[in-house]
Scaffold this motif. Structure first.
Motif, mmCIF file in Angstrom:
data_model
loop_
_atom_site.group_PDB
_atom_site.id
_atom_site.type_symbol
_atom_site.label_atom_id
_atom_site.label_comp_id
_atom_site.label_asym_id
_atom_site.label_seq_id
_atom_site.Cartn_x
_atom_site.Cartn_y
_atom_site.Cartn_z
ATOM 1 N N THR A 177 0.790 -1.254 -0.012
ATOM 2 C CA THR A 177 0.105 -0.015 -0.012
ATOM 3 C C THR A 177 1.000 1.320 -0.186
ATOM 4 O OG1 THR A 177 -1.906 -0.918 1.217
ATOM 5 C CG2 THR A 177 -1.689 1.318 1.302
ATOM 6 N N GLU A 178 1.824 1.324 0.749
ATOM 7 C CA GLU A 178 2.644 2.385 0.934
ATOM 8 C C GLU A 178 3.705 2.645 -0.416
ATOM 9 O OE1 GLU A 178 5.715 4.657 4.074
ATOM 10 O OE2 GLU A 178 5.574 2.426 4.196
ATOM 11 N N VAL A 179 3.887 1.633 -0.734
ATOM 12 C CA VAL A 179 4.715 1.534 -2.058
ATOM 13 C C VAL A 179 3.915 2.211 -3.147
ATOM 14 C CG1 VAL A 179 5.567 0.216 -3.993
ATOM 15 C CG2 VAL A 179 6.224 -0.132 -1.755
ATOM 16 N N LEU A 180 2.524 1.699 -3.559
ATOM 17 C CA LEU A 180 1.716 2.402 -4.500
ATOM 18 C C LEU A 180 1.622 3.889 -4.144
ATOM 19 C CD1 LEU A 180 0.196 2.001 -6.717
ATOM 20 C CD2 LEU A 180 -1.685 1.436 -5.273
ATOM 21 N N TYR A 181 1.486 3.830 -2.756
ATOM 22 C CA TYR A 181 1.129 5.605 -2.441
ATOM 23 C C TYR A 181 2.300 6.487 -2.789
ATOM 24 C CZ TYR A 181 0.234 9.402 0.794
ATOM 25 O OH TYR A 181 -0.098 10.472 1.418
ATOM 26 N N GLU A 182 3.305 5.780 -2.221
ATOM 27 C CA GLU A 182 4.759 6.771 -2.687
ATOM 28 C C GLU A 182 4.708 6.904 -4.014
ATOM 29 O OE1 GLU A 182 6.272 8.884 -0.779
ATOM 30 O OE2 GLU A 182 5.679 7.727 1.012
ATOM 31 N N LEU A 183 4.593 5.774 -4.958
ATOM 32 C CA LEU A 183 4.581 5.819 -6.470
ATOM 33 C C LEU A 183 3.871 6.830 -7.261
ATOM 34 C CD1 LEU A 183 5.301 2.525 -8.818
ATOM 35 C CD2 LEU A 183 3.221 4.321 -9.160
ATOM 36 N N LEU A 184 2.660 6.830 -6.694
ATOM 37 C CA LEU A 184 1.530 7.762 -7.347
ATOM 38 C C LEU A 184 1.930 9.115 -7.017
ATOM 39 C CD1 LEU A 184 -1.634 5.589 -6.427
ATOM 40 C CD2 LEU A 184 -0.635 6.110 -8.919
ATOM 41 N N ALA B 233 -6.685 -1.510 -8.239
ATOM 42 C CA ALA B 233 -7.628 -0.306 -8.479
ATOM 43 C C ALA B 233 -7.310 0.746 -7.343
ATOM 44 C CB ALA B 233 -9.014 -0.501 -8.732
ATOM 45 N N PHE B 234 -7.284 1.938 -7.644
ATOM 46 C CA PHE B 234 -6.853 2.777 -6.558
ATOM 47 C C PHE B 234 -7.632 4.283 -6.950
ATOM 48 C CE2 PHE B 234 -3.898 3.923 -9.982
ATOM 49 C CZ PHE B 234 -4.092 5.342 -9.875
ATOM 50 N N PRO C 172 -4.035 16.794 -1.501
ATOM 51 C CA PRO C 172 -4.730 17.993 -0.565
ATOM 52 C C PRO C 172 -5.461 19.152 -1.346
ATOM 53 C CG PRO C 172 -2.398 17.395 -0.117
ATOM 54 C CD PRO C 172 -2.761 16.688 -1.382
ATOM 55 N N ASP C 173 -4.973 19.533 -2.562
ATOM 56 C CA ASP C 173 -5.498 20.449 -3.503
ATOM 57 C C ASP C 173 -6.989 19.941 -4.171
ATOM 58 O OD1 ASP C 173 -5.036 18.769 -5.774
ATOM 59 O OD2 ASP C 173 -3.762 20.150 -6.774
ATOM 60 N N GLY C 174 -7.302 18.873 -3.737
ATOM 61 C CA GLY C 174 -8.844 18.504 -4.256
ATOM 62 C C GLY C 174 -8.842 17.576 -5.441
ATOM 63 N N GLU C 175 -7.650 17.403 -6.050
ATOM 64 C CA GLU C 175 -7.626 16.448 -7.217
ATOM 65 C C GLU C 175 -7.585 15.240 -6.759
ATOM 66 O OE1 GLU C 175 -4.525 15.294 -10.740
ATOM 67 O OE2 GLU C 175 -3.866 16.706 -9.217
ATOM 68 N N LEU C 176 -8.749 14.521 -7.611
ATOM 69 C CA LEU C 176 -8.951 13.069 -7.590
ATOM 70 C C LEU C 176 -8.043 12.314 -8.588
ATOM 71 C CD1 LEU C 176 -9.729 10.708 -5.587
ATOM 72 C CD2 LEU C 176 -12.020 11.035 -7.128
ATOM 73 N N ARG C 177 -7.325 11.287 -8.113
ATOM 74 C CA ARG C 177 -6.593 10.678 -9.295
ATOM 75 C C ARG C 177 -6.897 9.131 -9.272
ATOM 76 N NH1 ARG C 177 -0.312 12.473 -8.717
ATOM 77 N NH2 ARG C 177 -0.975 14.839 -9.237
ATOM 78 N N TYR C 178 -7.524 8.358 -10.197
ATOM 79 C CA TYR C 178 -8.024 7.032 -9.997
ATOM 80 C C TYR C 178 -7.620 6.214 -11.227
ATOM 81 C CZ TYR C 178 -12.111 8.863 -12.407
ATOM 82 O OH TYR C 178 -12.866 9.682 -13.236
ATOM 83 N N THR D 60 -5.534 2.721 -17.118
ATOM 84 C CA THR D 60 -5.951 4.079 -17.164
ATOM 85 C C THR D 60 -5.680 4.561 -15.917
ATOM 86 O OG1 THR D 60 -7.650 3.415 -18.781
ATOM 87 C CG2 THR D 60 -7.885 5.568 -17.677
ATOM 88 N N VAL D 61 -5.317 5.917 -15.721
ATOM 89 C CA VAL D 61 -5.435 6.638 -14.711
ATOM 90 C C VAL D 61 -5.996 8.049 -15.123
ATOM 91 C CG1 VAL D 61 -3.899 8.090 -12.992
ATOM 92 C CG2 VAL D 61 -3.064 5.935 -13.819
ATOM 93 N N LEU D 62 -7.083 8.417 -14.483
ATOM 94 C CA LEU D 62 -8.055 9.659 -14.573
ATOM 95 C C LEU D 62 -7.887 10.572 -13.462
ATOM 96 C CD1 LEU D 62 -10.941 7.368 -15.965
ATOM 97 C CD2 LEU D 62 -9.257 8.868 -17.203
ATOM 98 N N SER D 63 -7.977 11.976 -13.612
ATOM 99 C CA SER D 63 -8.112 12.809 -12.938
ATOM 100 C C SER D 63 -9.143 13.698 -12.752
ATOM 101 C CB SER D 63 -6.820 13.639 -13.092
ATOM 102 O OG SER D 63 -6.469 14.784 -12.065
ATOM 103 N N ARG D 64 -9.656 14.144 -11.725
ATOM 104 C CA ARG D 64 -10.895 15.070 -11.791
ATOM 105 C C ARG D 64 -10.560 16.080 -10.587
ATOM 106 N NH1 ARG D 64 -16.532 11.656 -11.833
ATOM 107 N NH2 ARG D 64 -16.178 10.855 -13.835
ATOM 108 N N ARG D 65 -11.159 17.142 -10.863
ATOM 109 C CA ARG D 65 -10.812 18.155 -9.577
ATOM 110 C C ARG D 65 -12.386 18.596 -9.097
ATOM 111 N NH1 ARG D 65 -6.089 20.058 -8.573
ATOM 112 N NH2 ARG D 65 -4.788 19.877 -9.782
ATOM 113 N N ALA D 66 -12.200 18.980 -7.942
ATOM 114 C CA ALA D 66 -13.594 19.236 -7.049
ATOM 115 C C ALA D 66 -14.066 20.460 -7.746
ATOM 116 C CB ALA D 66 -13.249 19.197 -5.690
#
Length: 173
Positions: A56-63, A80-81, A86-92, A158-164
């Protein structure tokens, strides 16, 4: 973010999710990184320090690396993640083969192994008539269709991103 974890490999409670650092972001993740030890060494060469032995920490640091999409190509595993910064961006995103499911429902992103939690939350529509016809004709519904209106599978690799959405603090309701 909500997550229910089934810990099989990494039982250390420090790897419990949501996995977070208030100044860096919050991660929920489903799956397993088979080459986590190798990726940990790649990240250590970049002066990343670790507090757990878990993937989990490896994926966290990698992302959180600036070249995360390139590094994800090196990951051997199924996952899947969703990472909220902190700036409100969501990557998944999802693994290369799309083994672990990740569904979007309308404007919401949901990480689930089944669609039933989305239905329970009222995020789905009725059955998708096109998906029903595909299932009847081909015994398969190709992604991103899922069988339900307003629910789509995130494509594999796929890696996608959305902002609030932004809100003006001075605006009344």
């Amino acid at each position: 973010m909500h997550f229910r974890r089934l810990a099989v490999v990494d039982l250390d409670p420090r790897s419990d999710q949501p996995y977070d650092s208030p100044k860096r972001g919050v991660l929920v993740y489903n799956g397993e990184i088979y080459n986590a030890a190798h990726l940990r060494e790649v990240l250590r060469k970049r002066h990343v320090t670790f507090t757990t032995q878990g993937d989990t920490e490896v994926l966290y640091e990698l992302l959180l690396q600036p070249d995360a999409p390139r590094l994800l190509d090196q990951v051997d595993g199924m996952f899947a993640f969703a990472l909220l910064l902190p700036d409100g961006e969501l990557r998944y995103g999802r693994d290369r083969l799309g083994v672990k499911p990740l569904y979007t429902a309308g404007r919401m992103v949901a990480l689930a192994s089944e669609i039933e939690p989305l239905r329970t939350a009222g995020l789905t529509g009725d059955a998708d008539p096109v998906a029903v016809a595909q299932g009847a004709m081909f015994l398969w519904t190709p992604p991103p269709r899922t069988g339900w209106q307003r629910v789509r599978a995130v494509p594999a690799r796929t890696v996608l991103s959305r902002r609030a959405p932004g809100y003006d603090a001075a605006s009344p309701w």
